[in-house]
Design a protein around this motif. Structure first.
Motif, short mmCIF file in Angstrom:
data_model
loop_
_atom_site.label_atom_id
_atom_site.label_comp_id
_atom_site.label_asym_id
_atom_site.label_seq_id
_atom_site.Cartn_x
_atom_site.Cartn_y
_atom_site.Cartn_z
N LYS A 1 0.89 -1.12 0.00
CA LYS A 1 0.00 0.19 0.06
C LYS A 1 0.83 1.47 -0.07
O LYS A 1 0.41 2.26 -0.53
CB LYS A 1 -0.83 -0.05 1.21
N GLN B 1 -4.12 -3.17 10.82
CA GLN B 1 -4.23 -4.20 9.95
C GLN B 1 -4.35 -5.67 10.59
O GLN B 1 -5.59 -6.38 10.41
CB GLN B 1 -3.47 -4.42 8.93
N GLU C 1 -8.19 -7.63 10.87
CA GLU C 1 -8.11 -9.16 10.05
C GLU C 1 -8.60 -10.02 11.37
O GLU C 1 -9.43 -11.02 10.90
CB GLU C 1 -6.93 -9.19 9.52
N TYR D 1 -14.78 -8.63 3.26
CA TYR D 1 -13.23 -8.51 3.02
C TYR D 1 -12.93 -8.42 1.31
O TYR D 1 -13.03 -9.39 0.72
CB TYR D 1 -12.92 -9.96 3.53
N PRO D 2 -12.86 -7.14 1.11
CA PRO D 2 -12.86 -5.94 1.89
C PRO D 2 -14.25 -5.44 2.32
O PRO D 2 -15.18 -5.73 1.81
CB PRO D 2 -12.17 -4.79 1.03
N LYS E 1 -17.70 -1.75 7.86
CA LYS E 1 -16.72 -0.82 8.38
C LYS E 1 -17.07 -0.08 9.77
O LYS E 1 -16.52 -0.19 10.87
CB LYS E 1 -16.43 0.38 7.27
#
Length: 235
Positions: free
Chosen positions: A26, A197, A201, A218-219, A225
């Protein structure tokens, strides 16, 4: 070489190399996984430390001799410069028919408090190396000594270990998936993002185990969210 903040070591000890490669991707960094460096023991714990680099080049007959081991500029000399808590990163150019070093040198590394050895080459004296307790990531083992295929050059130089550019003081994290480099200048932001992260996860895995479907999870979509943020705020 500056010591790593114990809080950073603790944080990264709980982050997988798989997560780190995603975070680094990223940030635009794709070439961070050291090819050919795998744990000699499948139950090796995750290790974290600053890179102390060691460099070999192809063997040259006038230089790659057993007599060269007595030189101050040698693998023996390099080990005596390794600070406590570092991870020795040895660029062996992927050579697999000459062990960079064996049990005696690994035992000395343990006495100096070196955290681990990571190399794209191989080690020798496998039984003895394992007996030292030094965590090793390598391409395997070979009986011949280093001078059969390699010439020692120096330490604490930029190296190309497993196709990755490693500079002194960069940070290495190694686990069952291999060894990953974190550039020293990016350490703080990578640690923060990686810890988050892993937390995220972990929540996703809980949802999957509870029967949730992957699309939208996922996402995550906006609903998931918000659901995750709510659980994190309660933590």
């Amino acid at each position: 070489m500056s010591l790593l903040d114990p809080a950073i070591v603790n944080a990264l000890s709980n982050v997988t190399t798989a997560t780190l490669t995603t975070i680094l991707l990223k940030k635009g960094l794709r070439n961070v996984w050291i090819r050919g460096a795998f744990p000699l023991l499948q139950d090796s714990p995750r290790v974290v430390g600053r890179a102390f680099t060691v460099r070999f080049v192809p063997a040259r007959e006038d230089l790659a001799t057993p007599a060269s081991w007595a030189s101050p500029v040698s693998s023996r000399g390099a080990i005596e410069q390794m600070p406590e808590g570092c991870i020795a990163v040895v660029d062996a150019m992927g050579v697999k028919d000459a062990g960079i070093w064996g049990d005696i040198l690994c035992a000395r590394m343990v006495k100096r408090g070196v955290r681990a050895l990571v190399t794209d080459g191989v080690v020798r004296d496998l039984v003895g190396v394992l007996a030292t307790g030094l965590p090793v990531w390598s391409s395997g083992t070979a009986a011949p000594p280093s001078v059969a295929g390699l010439t020692f050059v120096d330490w604490q130089q930029p190296v190309a270990c497993g196709g990755v550019a490693v500079f002194p003081n960069d940070v290495i994290v190694a686990d069952q998936d291999g060894a990953v480099l974190i550039p020293a200048a990016l350490l703080d932001e990578i640690v923060d993002a990686a810890v988050e992260q892993e937390r995220f996860e972990g929540w996703i895995m809980q949802e999957v185990n509870a029967g949730a479907v992957l699309p939208g999870l996922y996402p995550p979509n906006d609903t998931n969210k918000a659901k995750y943020e709510a659980t994190r705020d309660k933590a």
